[in-house]
Design a protein around this motif. Structure first.
Motif, PDB file in Angstrom:
ATOM      1  N   SER A  35       0.817  -1.209   0.000  1.00  0.00           N
ATOM      2  CA  SER A  35       0.000   0.000   0.000  1.00  0.00           C
ATOM      3  C   SER A  35       0.853   1.264   0.000  1.00  0.00           C
ATOM      4  N   PRO A  36       0.330   2.342  -0.594  1.00  0.00           N
ATOM      5  CA  PRO A  36       1.044   3.620  -0.578  1.00  0.00           C
ATOM      6  C   PRO A  36       1.334   4.113   0.840  1.00  0.00           C
ATOM      7  N   LEU A  37       0.449   3.786   1.805  1.00  0.00           N
ATOM      8  CA  LEU A  37       0.671   4.205   3.179  1.00  0.00           C
ATOM      9  C   LEU A  37       1.966   3.622   3.727  1.00  0.00           C
ATOM     10  N   VAL A  38       2.152   2.315   3.525  1.00  0.00           N
ATOM     11  CA  VAL A  38       3.361   1.662   4.015  1.00  0.00           C
ATOM     12  C   VAL A  38       4.587   2.193   3.288  1.00  0.00           C
ATOM     13  N   VAL A  39       4.450   2.428   1.980  1.00  0.00           N
ATOM     14  CA  VAL A  39       5.568   2.972   1.212  1.00  0.00           C
ATOM     15  C   VAL A  39       5.982   4.326   1.762  1.00  0.00           C
ATOM     16  N   GLY A  40       5.011   5.170   2.085  1.00  0.00           N
ATOM     17  CA  GLY A  40       5.334   6.493   2.598  1.00  0.00           C
ATOM     18  C   GLY A  40       5.973   6.473   3.969  1.00  0.00           C
ATOM     19  N   LEU A  41       5.470   5.592   4.853  1.00  0.00           N
ATOM     20  CA  LEU A  41       5.980   5.550   6.221  1.00  0.00           C
ATOM     21  C   LEU A  41       7.296   4.802   6.363  1.00  0.00           C
ATOM     22  N   THR A  42       7.625   3.977   5.400  1.00  0.00           N
ATOM     23  CA  THR A  42       8.843   3.167   5.509  1.00  0.00           C
ATOM     24  C   THR A  42       9.877   3.550   4.463  1.00  0.00           C
ATOM     25  N   ILE A  43       9.600   3.253   3.198  1.00  0.00           N
ATOM     26  CA  ILE A  43      10.617   3.407   2.156  1.00  0.00           C
ATOM     27  C   ILE A  43      11.039   4.861   1.980  1.00  0.00           C
ATOM     28  N   VAL A  44      10.070   5.773   1.931  1.00  0.00           N
ATOM     29  CA  VAL A  44      10.432   7.176   1.711  1.00  0.00           C
ATOM     30  C   VAL A  44      11.166   7.753   2.926  1.00  0.00           C
ATOM     31  N   ALA A  45      10.593   7.536   4.124  1.00  0.00           N
ATOM     32  CA  ALA A  45      11.244   8.063   5.334  1.00  0.00           C
ATOM     33  C   ALA A  45      12.608   7.418   5.543  1.00  0.00           C
ATOM     34  N   PHE A  46      12.691   6.102   5.361  1.00  0.00           N
ATOM     35  CA  PHE A  46      13.965   5.413   5.536  1.00  0.00           C
ATOM     36  C   PHE A  46      14.927   5.759   4.406  1.00  0.00           C
ATOM     37  N   GLY A  47      14.386   5.940   3.210  1.00  0.00           N
ATOM     38  CA  GLY A  47      15.255   6.250   2.071  1.00  0.00           C
ATOM     39  C   GLY A  47      15.955   7.587   2.216  1.00  0.00           C
ATOM     40  N   THR A  48      15.267   8.574   2.806  1.00  0.00           N
ATOM     41  CA  THR A  48      15.924   9.871   2.998  1.00  0.00           C
ATOM     42  C   THR A  48      17.013   9.792   4.071  1.00  0.00           C
ATOM     43  N   SER A  49      16.987   8.709   4.876  1.00  0.00           N
ATOM     44  CA  SER A  49      18.042   8.490   5.868  1.00  0.00           C
ATOM     45  C   SER A  49      19.172   7.617   5.324  1.00  0.00           C
ATOM     46  N   ALA A  50      19.063   7.188   4.067  1.00  0.00           N
ATOM     47  CA  ALA A  50      20.104   6.342   3.483  1.00  0.00           C
ATOM     48  C   ALA A  50      21.487   7.000   3.508  1.00  0.00           C
ATOM     49  N   PRO A  51      21.601   8.325   3.265  1.00  0.00           N
ATOM     50  CA  PRO A  51      22.935   8.937   3.369  1.00  0.00           C
ATOM     51  C   PRO A  51      23.549   8.798   4.755  1.00  0.00           C
ATOM     52  N   GLU A  52      22.733   8.950   5.809  1.00  0.00           N
ATOM     53  CA  GLU A  52      23.255   8.774   7.163  1.00  0.00           C
ATOM     54  C   GLU A  52      23.779   7.350   7.367  1.00  0.00           C
ATOM     55  N   VAL A  53      23.025   6.368   6.849  1.00  0.00           N
ATOM     56  CA  VAL A  53      23.466   4.976   6.967  1.00  0.00           C
ATOM     57  C   VAL A  53      24.779   4.767   6.232  1.00  0.00           C
ATOM     58  N   ALA A  54      24.837   5.248   4.992  1.00  0.00           N
ATOM     59  CA  ALA A  54      26.037   5.049   4.181  1.00  0.00           C
ATOM     60  C   ALA A  54      27.258   5.698   4.817  1.00  0.00           C
ATOM     61  N   VAL A  55      27.102   6.929   5.297  1.00  0.00           N
ATOM     62  CA  VAL A  55      28.232   7.646   5.890  1.00  0.00           C
ATOM     63  C   VAL A  55      28.657   7.009   7.209  1.00  0.00           C
ATOM     64  N   SER A  56      27.692   6.686   8.068  1.00  0.00           N
ATOM     65  CA  SER A  56      28.035   6.131   9.385  1.00  0.00           C
ATOM     66  C   SER A  56      28.682   4.756   9.266  1.00  0.00           C
ATOM     67  N   VAL A  57      28.123   3.880   8.448  1.00  0.00           N
ATOM     68  CA  VAL A  57      28.714   2.550   8.259  1.00  0.00           C
ATOM     69  C   VAL A  57      30.095   2.677   7.629  1.00  0.00           C
ATOM     70  N   GLY A  58      30.217   3.561   6.630  1.00  0.00           N
ATOM     71  CA  GLY A  58      31.520   3.771   6.004  1.00  0.00           C
ATOM     72  C   GLY A  58      32.541   4.314   6.979  1.00  0.00           C
ATOM     73  N   ALA A  59      32.103   5.226   7.862  1.00  0.00           N
ATOM     74  CA  ALA A  59      33.014   5.782   8.855  1.00  0.00           C
ATOM     75  C   ALA A  59      33.462   4.711   9.844  1.00  0.00           C
TER      76      ALA A  59
END
Length: 357
Positions: A35-59
């Motif tokens: 559902s679009p609701l789940v996509v909005g609450l998970t993938i979009v919100a989590f996707g905008t945090s992907a840079p934090e994940v990439a930088v922190s794990v890389g660090a």
């Protein structure tokens, strides 16, 4: 100049990668009937945090744990004080009831949990497993909740349904977007961390301060773009929901994955994080609830207060890093950072009228 170009290139890579990943994952999820609701609450919100994940794990993989922790704590402070502040200055932000009753308390709970597991000075392997297990459980909970809500709840979501005939409705295109986004995130995070560490050495500033300020702001660019664009377009609930969801994922998902990547050594928390920065992060999280409840909006003046607090926080970090002569008197004011922020929110509760039912 080389480091500056590397930093900009890394930032561009992170923003581009996050956008590609969010688009590809969202289309793929909709293709499989999620559902679009789940996509909005998970993938979009989590996707905008992907840079934090990439930088922190890389660090962490580079042995820069201060940068990894500072990135997450600094991003959460930046998201609330700066992004919500500047978005509210554009237009007063309406707060959805679900955010008040569910998402904000979960964000506060995640902040309290981080404080609890970090009191011993490190986030160990068990702590990281707990954080990551909770973000998985949170995602499953949202999916189950969405299914129970049915089609009516899904229809209330702002995310558009999958449009037929567009090029990204095909599985190969969706997979290509996801892979391309991941590649851009990896390359961008490596460039950004390399440049940030070089800046720290040149300026005599610690990795922690760079992580709390420059890297935190840089990796929050997807949230900045999403929230400000939503505010300008009048989609004010999205501007708030994006920040709250990203903050929860930063703590549970980003630090969970970073802790797992560190192995048995864990993530060591600097003393300054335990005595100051993490308390600031908790204070701004707690401030959200009374501000959101009163009138169910963030007024322009409240946005101005948030921005003023962020400016004061950054000023303190810079003065402390340089041991500036103005630090003593400024430190005296900042020692009571949590108290005045709490007082402001209590005043808001007293002065603003209760929302109409």
């Amino acid at each position: 100049m080389t480091n500056l170009l590397l930093f900009v290139a890394g930032l561009v890579g992170l923003v581009l990668g996050a956008n590609l990943l969010v688009r590809g994952a969202s289309k793929l999820a909709l293709s499989f009937g999620i559902s679009p609701l789940v996509v909005g609450l998970t993938i979009v919100a989590f996707g905008t945090s992907a840079p934090e994940v990439a930088v922190s794990v890389g660090a962490v993989l580079d042995g820069k744990t201060d940068l990894a922790v500072g990135n997450v704590v600094g991003s959460n402070i930046f998201n609330v004080l700066f992004i919500l502040g500047i978005s509210a200055l554009i237009t007063p932000l309406v707060v959805d009831r679900q955010l008040i009753r569910q998402e904000v308390p979960i964000m506060i709970g995640a902040s309290l949990l981080l404080l609890a597991v970090g009191l011993d000075g490190r986030i160990g392997l068990f702590d990281a497993l707990l954080l990551f297990a909770l973000v998985v459980a949170y995602t499953v909970f949202l999916i189950v909740q969405s299914r129970r809500a049915g089609q009516a709840a899904a229809g209330d979501d702002e995310m558009p349904a999958l449009e037929a005939g567009t090029w990204d409705t095909r599985l190969p295109a969706q997979l290509a977007l996801i892979v391309g986004g991941l590649v851009a995130l990896v390359l961008g995070s490596d460039a950004l961390v390399t440049a940030a560490v070089a800046f720290a050495k040149q300026m005599g500033v610690s990795d922690l301060v760079i992580g709390l300020t420059i890297v935190a702001a840089g990796t929050s660019m997807p949230e900045v773009a999403t929230s400000i664009t939503a505010a300008i377009k009048g989609e004010r609930d999205i501007a708030v929901g994006n920040v709250v969801g990203s903050n929860t994922f930063n703590i549970l998902g980003c630090l969970g994955l970073s802790g797992l990547a560190s192995g048995t050594t864990g993530l060591v928390l600097a003393p300054s994080v335990l005595t100051f920065d993490i308390w600031v992060m908790l204070a701004v999280a707690l401030a959200c609830l009374p501000v959101f409840i009163t009138g169910r909006e963030i007024a322009r003046w409240e946005g101005g207060v948030f921005l003023a607090y962020y400016a004061a926080y950054v000023a303190y970090l810079i003065l402390a890093a340089q041991q500036h002569a103005a630090l003593p008197w400024f430190s005296t004011a900042m020692l009571s950072f949590v108290l005045p922020l709490t007082v402001v929110t209590l005043v808001v509760v007293l002065l603003k009228p209760s929302p109409k039912t």
